[in-house]
Scaffold this motif. Structure first.
Motif, PDB file in Angstrom:
ATOM      1  N   ASP A  24       0.858  -1.178   0.000  1.00 40.46           N
ATOM      2  CA  ASP A  24       0.000   0.000   0.000  1.00 40.46           C
ATOM      3  C   ASP A  24       0.901   1.237   0.000  1.00 40.46           C
ATOM      4  OD1 ASP A  24      -1.586   2.204   1.693  1.00 40.46           O
ATOM      5  OD2 ASP A  24      -3.033   0.840   0.767  1.00 40.46           O
ATOM      6  N   LEU A  25       0.431   2.312  -0.604  1.00 38.51           N
ATOM      7  CA  LEU A  25       1.233   3.534  -0.695  1.00 38.51           C
ATOM      8  C   LEU A  25       1.528   4.161   0.663  1.00 38.51           C
ATOM      9  CD1 LEU A  25      -0.404   5.205  -3.821  1.00 38.51           C
ATOM     10  CD2 LEU A  25       1.623   3.769  -3.713  1.00 38.51           C
ATOM     11  N   ARG A  26       0.749   3.787   1.686  1.00 37.84           N
ATOM     12  CA  ARG A  26       0.965   4.347   3.025  1.00 37.84           C
ATOM     13  C   ARG A  26       2.100   3.646   3.773  1.00 37.84           C
ATOM     14  NH1 ARG A  26      -5.049   3.505   4.924  1.00 37.84           N
ATOM     15  NH2 ARG A  26      -4.660   1.708   3.620  1.00 37.84           N
ATOM     16  N   ILE A  27       2.562   2.504   3.274  1.00 36.63           N
ATOM     17  CA  ILE A  27       3.640   1.775   3.951  1.00 36.63           C
ATOM     18  C   ILE A  27       4.972   2.445   3.628  1.00 36.63           C
ATOM     19  CG2 ILE A  27       4.887  -0.416   4.067  1.00 36.63           C
ATOM     20  CD1 ILE A  27       2.215  -1.830   3.615  1.00 36.63           C
ATOM     21  N   THR A  28       5.702   2.800   4.672  1.00 36.95           N
ATOM     22  CA  THR A  28       6.994   3.473   4.518  1.00 36.95           C
ATOM     23  C   THR A  28       8.142   2.471   4.653  1.00 36.95           C
ATOM     24  OG1 THR A  28       7.212   3.912   6.872  1.00 36.95           O
ATOM     25  CG2 THR A  28       6.053   5.586   5.555  1.00 36.95           C
ATOM     26  N   GLU A  29       9.348   2.944   4.379  1.00 39.91           N
ATOM     27  CA  GLU A  29      10.533   2.103   4.540  1.00 39.91           C
ATOM     28  C   GLU A  29      10.670   1.638   5.989  1.00 39.91           C
ATOM     29  OE1 GLU A  29      14.052   3.534   1.891  1.00 39.91           O
ATOM     30  OE2 GLU A  29      12.807   5.292   2.349  1.00 39.91           O
ATOM     31  N   ALA A  30      10.454   2.548   6.922  1.00 39.83           N
ATOM     32  CA  ALA A  30      10.571   2.210   8.344  1.00 39.83           C
ATOM     33  C   ALA A  30       9.534   1.156   8.745  1.00 39.83           C
ATOM     34  CB  ALA A  30      10.405   3.467   9.200  1.00 39.83           C
ATOM     35  N   THR A  31       8.315   1.295   8.233  1.00 38.17           N
ATOM     36  CA  THR A  31       7.265   0.330   8.538  1.00 38.17           C
ATOM     37  C   THR A  31       7.640  -1.041   7.995  1.00 38.17           C
ATOM     38  OG1 THR A  31       5.629   2.098   8.335  1.00 38.17           O
ATOM     39  CG2 THR A  31       4.797  -0.158   8.303  1.00 38.17           C
ATOM     40  N   LEU A  32       8.171  -1.070   6.787  1.00 40.84           N
ATOM     41  CA  LEU A  32       8.566  -2.330   6.167  1.00 40.84           C
ATOM     42  C   LEU A  32       9.657  -3.020   6.978  1.00 40.84           C
ATOM     43  CD1 LEU A  32       7.934  -3.951   3.568  1.00 40.84           C
ATOM     44  CD2 LEU A  32       9.906  -2.843   2.550  1.00 40.84           C
ATOM     45  N   ILE A  33      10.651  -2.266   7.420  1.00 38.95           N
ATOM     46  CA  ILE A  33      11.729  -2.832   8.239  1.00 38.95           C
ATOM     47  C   ILE A  33      11.163  -3.360   9.557  1.00 38.95           C
ATOM     48  CG2 ILE A  33      13.805  -2.249   9.556  1.00 38.95           C
ATOM     49  CD1 ILE A  33      14.551  -0.375   7.204  1.00 38.95           C
ATOM     50  N   LYS A  34      10.263  -2.595  10.155  1.00 38.83           N
ATOM     51  CA  LYS A  34       9.661  -3.014  11.423  1.00 38.83           C
ATOM     52  C   LYS A  34       8.852  -4.308  11.243  1.00 38.83           C
ATOM     53  CE  LYS A  34       8.179   0.259  14.147  1.00 38.83           C
ATOM     54  NZ  LYS A  34       7.368   1.328  14.754  1.00 38.83           N
ATOM     55  N   MET A  35       8.185  -4.465  10.109  1.00 38.05           N
ATOM     56  CA  MET A  35       7.377  -5.647   9.848  1.00 38.05           C
ATOM     57  C   MET A  35       8.237  -6.908   9.678  1.00 38.05           C
ATOM     58  SD  MET A  35       4.605  -3.955   7.195  1.00 38.05           S
ATOM     59  CE  MET A  35       4.236  -5.475   6.388  1.00 38.05           C
ATOM     60  N   PHE A  36       9.422  -6.759   9.068  1.00 33.73           N
ATOM     61  CA  PHE A  36      10.247  -7.921   8.752  1.00 33.73           C
ATOM     62  C   PHE A  36      11.395  -8.166   9.736  1.00 33.73           C
ATOM     63  CE2 PHE A  36       7.898  -7.527   4.886  1.00 33.73           C
ATOM     64  CZ  PHE A  36       7.807  -8.818   4.417  1.00 33.73           C
ATOM     65  N   SER A  37      11.712  -7.221  10.594  1.00 32.32           N
ATOM     66  CA  SER A  37      12.831  -7.399  11.528  1.00 32.32           C
ATOM     67  C   SER A  37      12.636  -8.529  12.540  1.00 32.32           C
ATOM     68  CB  SER A  37      13.165  -6.084  12.229  1.00 32.32           C
ATOM     69  OG  SER A  37      12.061  -5.632  12.966  1.00 32.32           O
ATOM     70  N   PRO A  38      11.411  -8.939  12.921  1.00 32.75           N
ATOM     71  CA  PRO A  38      11.293 -10.076  13.839  1.00 32.75           C
ATOM     72  C   PRO A  38      11.843 -11.389  13.271  1.00 32.75           C
ATOM     73  CG  PRO A  38       9.230  -8.857  13.787  1.00 32.75           C
ATOM     74  CD  PRO A  38      10.106  -8.293  12.719  1.00 32.75           C
ATOM     75  N   TYR A  39      12.043 -11.450  11.958  1.00 38.45           N
ATOM     76  CA  TYR A  39      12.475 -12.699  11.326  1.00 38.45           C
ATOM     77  C   TYR A  39      13.981 -12.783  11.130  1.00 38.45           C
ATOM     78  CZ  TYR A  39       7.518 -12.772  10.729  1.00 38.45           C
ATOM     79  OH  TYR A  39       6.178 -12.730  10.990  1.00 38.45           O
ATOM     80  N   GLY A  40      14.721 -11.735  11.486  1.00 38.38           N
ATOM     81  CA  GLY A  40      16.168 -11.778  11.369  1.00 38.38           C
ATOM     82  C   GLY A  40      16.757 -10.398  11.176  1.00 38.38           C
ATOM     83  N   LYS A  41      18.077 -10.356  11.122  1.00 37.27           N
ATOM     84  CA  LYS A  41      18.782  -9.085  10.970  1.00 37.27           C
ATOM     85  C   LYS A  41      18.746  -8.653   9.502  1.00 37.27           C
ATOM     86  CE  LYS A  41      23.149  -6.771  11.643  1.00 37.27           C
ATOM     87  NZ  LYS A  41      24.565  -6.909  11.901  1.00 37.27           N
TER      88      LYS A  41
END
Length: 169
Positions: A24-41
């Motif tokens: 979605d256009l509202r998803i930012t780079e920071a949001t994306l990193i926050k969403m995927f960081s629980p799965y690894g570095k």
């Protein structure tokens, strides 16, 4: 695992690199990193933006995420793919693939067809099939559009002449 692309270059990082689409256009780079960081570095992410045209500066709706070290990152990437693919983010199901998957091309084609389907179609232009349209098809579409414009112009001129002849009597 070493992969070889069609150009002959090897890429050992491809299995730890994820394609994330249908953003979605509202998803930012920071949001994306926050969403995927629980799965690894995460060691890098490429958030793609439109660089020209009327949508310049807007997100393109997909990104790539690279996890850390070789062996661990393959496991991290696979786990992230399993957990995040299809998950709703801002009301849209995420498309998550290992970037080396051949199905990545299919996902990009589906994404572009959804965008094309939701965009208003200009009259006179044929709807285009999913995927890359070859050069001759593009030329044919332009010729058809020019023909339609010429017919429209001729029709308008005839109407104007008819109106002029009626008003001059």
């Amino acid at each position: 695992m070493w992969l070889q692309d069609p150009n002959g270059f090897s890429d050992e990082k491809a299995e730890s690199r994820l394609y994330v689409g249908n953003l979605d256009l509202r998803i930012t780079e920071a949001t994306l990193i926050k969403m995927f960081s629980p799965y690894g570095k995460i060691i890098s992410e490429d958030f793609l933006w439109h660089t020209r045209g009327p949508r310049r500066g807007e997100p393109r709706g997909f990104a790539f995420i690279q996890f850390s070290s070789k062996e661990v990152s393959m496991q991290e990437a696979k786990l992230a793919k399993e957990k995040m693919h299809g998950r709703l983010a801002c009301g849209r199901p995420l498309v998550v693939r290992i970037s080396s998957d051949r199905s990545l091309e299919e996902a990009a084609a589906q994404s572009s067809s959804r965008t094309a389907a939701s965009a208003p179609r200009k009259p006179g232009l044929p709807s285009q099939p999913t995927g890359q349209t070859n050069k001759s098809a593009k030329i044919a579409a332009i010729k058809n559009k020019l023909r339609a414009l010429e017919e429209e112009t001729t029709s308008v001129k005839k109407q104007k002449l008819a109106i002029d002849s009626i008003t001059s009597k």
